[in-house]
Design an enzyme around this catalytic site. Structure first.
Site, PDB file in Angstrom:
ATOM      1  N   SER A 120      36.636  40.357  52.170  1.00  0.00           N
ATOM      2  CA  SER A 120      36.210  39.076  52.748  1.00  0.00           C
ATOM      3  C   SER A 120      36.152  39.118  54.269  1.00  0.00           C
ATOM      4  CB  SER A 120      37.185  37.972  52.342  1.00  0.00           C
ATOM      5  OG  SER A 120      37.116  37.755  50.964  1.00  0.00           O
ATOM      6  N   HIS A 141      29.895  40.845  48.194  1.00  0.00           N
ATOM      7  CA  HIS A 141      30.992  39.869  48.309  1.00  0.00           C
ATOM      8  C   HIS A 141      30.814  38.707  47.344  1.00  0.00           C
ATOM      9  CE1 HIS A 141      33.197  36.530  50.533  1.00  0.00           C
ATOM     10  NE2 HIS A 141      34.127  37.419  50.271  1.00  0.00           N
ATOM     11  N   GLU A 153      26.987  37.860  48.148  1.00  0.00           N
ATOM     12  CA  GLU A 153      26.462  38.171  49.482  1.00  0.00           C
ATOM     13  C   GLU A 153      26.394  39.696  49.595  1.00  0.00           C
ATOM     14  OE1 GLU A 153      27.578  34.884  52.556  1.00  0.00           O
ATOM     15  OE2 GLU A 153      29.387  35.245  51.392  1.00  0.00           O
ATOM     16  N   ASN A 192      31.276  31.822  55.144  1.00  0.00           N
ATOM     17  CA  ASN A 192      32.380  31.494  56.045  1.00  0.00           C
ATOM     18  C   ASN A 192      31.948  31.366  57.501  1.00  0.00           C
ATOM     19  OD1 ASN A 192      34.321  31.028  54.169  1.00  0.00           O
ATOM     20  ND2 ASN A 192      34.939  33.172  54.047  1.00  0.00           N
TER      21      ASN A 192
HETATM   22  P1  NAD Z   1      44.817  40.858  44.687  1.00  0.00           P
HETATM   23  O1  NAD Z   1      45.999  41.120  45.513  1.00  0.00           O
HETATM   24  O2  NAD Z   1      44.810  39.751  43.696  1.00  0.00           O
HETATM   25  O3  NAD Z   1      44.459  42.205  43.868  1.00  0.00           O
HETATM   26  C1  NAD Z   1      44.473  43.488  44.410  1.00  0.00           C
HETATM   27  C2  NAD Z   1      44.551  44.504  43.274  1.00  0.00           C
HETATM   28  O4  NAD Z   1      44.407  45.810  43.814  1.00  0.00           O
HETATM   29  C3  NAD Z   1      45.889  44.470  42.517  1.00  0.00           C
HETATM   30  O5  NAD Z   1      45.635  44.491  41.127  1.00  0.00           O
HETATM   31  C4  NAD Z   1      46.574  45.759  42.979  1.00  0.00           C
HETATM   32  O6  NAD Z   1      47.435  46.325  41.981  1.00  0.00           O
HETATM   33  C5  NAD Z   1      45.385  46.657  43.228  1.00  0.00           C
HETATM   34  N1  NAD Z   1      45.634  47.753  44.153  1.00  0.00           N
HETATM   35  C6  NAD Z   1      46.555  47.872  45.110  1.00  0.00           C
HETATM   36  N2  NAD Z   1      46.416  49.047  45.748  1.00  0.00           N
HETATM   37  C7  NAD Z   1      45.395  49.682  45.153  1.00  0.00           C
HETATM   38  C8  NAD Z   1      44.773  50.947  45.337  1.00  0.00           C
HETATM   39  N3  NAD Z   1      45.177  51.784  46.278  1.00  0.00           N
HETATM   40  N4  NAD Z   1      43.760  51.284  44.508  1.00  0.00           N
HETATM   41  C9  NAD Z   1      43.340  50.420  43.547  1.00  0.00           C
HETATM   42  N5  NAD Z   1      43.879  49.224  43.341  1.00  0.00           N
HETATM   43  C10 NAD Z   1      44.884  48.868  44.134  1.00  0.00           C
HETATM   44  O7  NAD Z   1      43.610  40.700  45.702  1.00  0.00           O
HETATM   45  P2  NAD Z   1      42.232  39.873  45.550  1.00  0.00           P
HETATM   46  O8  NAD Z   1      42.450  38.476  45.956  1.00  0.00           O
HETATM   47  O9  NAD Z   1      41.619  40.179  44.231  1.00  0.00           O
HETATM   48  O10 NAD Z   1      41.384  40.553  46.715  1.00  0.00           O
HETATM   49  C11 NAD Z   1      40.810  41.825  46.556  1.00  0.00           C
HETATM   50  C12 NAD Z   1      39.655  41.963  47.519  1.00  0.00           C
HETATM   51  O11 NAD Z   1      38.695  40.939  47.209  1.00  0.00           O
HETATM   52  C13 NAD Z   1      40.016  41.778  48.983  1.00  0.00           C
HETATM   53  O12 NAD Z   1      39.264  42.652  49.767  1.00  0.00           O
HETATM   54  C14 NAD Z   1      39.640  40.328  49.263  1.00  0.00           C
HETATM   55  O13 NAD Z   1      39.272  40.116  50.613  1.00  0.00           O
HETATM   56  C15 NAD Z   1      38.442  40.172  48.370  1.00  0.00           C
HETATM   57  N6  NAD Z   1      38.126  38.779  47.994  1.00  0.00           N
HETATM   58  C16 NAD Z   1      39.100  37.928  47.548  1.00  0.00           C
HETATM   59  C17 NAD Z   1      38.775  36.613  47.212  1.00  0.00           C
HETATM   60  C18 NAD Z   1      39.814  35.641  46.707  1.00  0.00           C
HETATM   61  O14 NAD Z   1      39.524  34.433  46.648  1.00  0.00           O
HETATM   62  N7  NAD Z   1      40.992  36.092  46.291  1.00  0.00           N
HETATM   63  C19 NAD Z   1      37.433  36.183  47.315  1.00  0.00           C
HETATM   64  C20 NAD Z   1      36.449  37.086  47.745  1.00  0.00           C
HETATM   65  C21 NAD Z   1      36.813  38.382  48.080  1.00  0.00           C
END
Ligand code: NAD
Length: 298
Positions: A120, A141, A153, A192
């Protein structure tokens, strides 16, 4: 270039949604996470998505079972990507973790594999060299709750190949997203870049005591026809997140405006007003004032 075999890396909040949506639309998906424990959580998250697909998309049990059967789970990265056309990375938003991930991924993935980051706040050019294949790398994204908020996106960096960009746009469409092309890198993407300044402008009208939140929302709703105003949106985002952003900016710049804003938001948090999640923020839920028919008439 056809992107058919998909690997999703990271089965957290977003990764589990991306994996399930992709499988729901008929693609074989390999889901990779770092440990058996993380994998068990990812499986739980995927199970918890199913009622949403029934409720919002009218999905049948058969369709949901078929989607599940298309997902395979891996804790070994090389195995997870052995036949991948596209790897969608949704690992934690931490530079070192992503850098390490791309370095390893670049070594084990086949030469054909395209990599896309769901980050993000981090730009793809930051990791392009670590991937070892900058031309086959870009950002894809998604928004949270992708089955209803279906924006994708698609953002290139200066060295992304045009064919790769087009193929990822096409893939996003194929999994039910509305693909939105960004031809240059932009922190915050489109959404954003619009939303953050908009919400900030509203908060400063409130903090500077120019007008109260209801009046500000009312103005926006009547004048633009929008179904909700900035403070209703802030209740969805959550007061904690709004506070973290304001406090971060106050700390970084020593700006008195952000300090006052952070203090006001902190006071709300101390009263348990966290937004929709706690039943009260700027409005009280489940029947907030802005949703009443006479709100924009009075
Ligand atoms: P999260 O913390 O819920 O999940 C992260 C996952 O990655 C976990 O399951 C963890 O075990 C795993 N992980 C940790 N280290 C790892 C590695 N080395 N290799 C593979 N997996 C690994 O995070 P999230 O909210 O799902 O966010 C993930 C990405 O998505 C981020 O870059 C975030 O910016 C993006 N994002 C999040 C949202 C949101 O609303 N949460 C929205 C859009 C984009």
């Amino acid at each position: 270039m056809q992107l058919r075999n998909i690997t999703v890396a990271g089965g957290g909040v977003l990764g589990s949604q991306i994996a399930f949506q992709t499988a729901f639309k008929g693609f074989p998906v390999n889901l990779y996470d770092i440990s058996e424990d993380a994998m068990a959580k990812a499986k739980q998250r995927i199970e918890s998505l199913k009622p949403q697909y029934q409720r919002y998309l009218g999905a049948s049990q058969q369709e949901l079972d078929a989607a599940s059967s298309r997902i395979r789970y891996f804790t070994d990265l090389a195995q997870a990507v052995a036949n991948a056309d596209l790897v969608i990375e949704a690992v934690p938003e931490v530079v070192d973790i992503k850098m390490d991930f791309y370095t390893k991924l670049g070594q084990v993935a086949p030469a054909k594999t395209v990599f896309a980051t769901n980050s993000s706040t981090l730009l793809p050019s930051q990791f392009a060299d670590a991937t070892g294949r900058p031309d086959k790398f870009l950002a894809l994204h998604f928004a949270n709750e992708i089955w209803i908020h279906n924006t994708a996106e698609v953002m290139r960096h200066p060295r992304t190949d045009e064919q790769v960009f087009r193929a990822v746009m096409e893939f996003a469409r194929a999994i039910g997203m509305v693909p939105l092309p960004l031809h240059k890198e932009q922190p915050g993407y489109i959404l954003n870049s619009l939303l953050v300044p908009f919400l900030e402008a509203a908060q400063f009208l409130w903090v500077n005591e120019v007008a109260d939140p209801e009046t500000i929302d009312k103005t926006w709703m009547i004048a633009t026809g929008a179904p909700e105003g900035p403070f209703a949106i802030l209740d969805v985002v959550g007061i904690r997140t709004a506070y973290n952003i304001a406090a971060g900016k106050a700390q970084a710049g020593g700006d008195a405006g952000y300090e006052r804003l952070a203090a006001k938001l902190k006071a709300m948090m101390d009263q348990g007003k966290l937004g929709r999640e706690s039943g009260e923020g700027f409005y009280k839920y489940p029947n907030p004032a802005f949703a009443q028919p006479d709100f924009i008439k009075a």
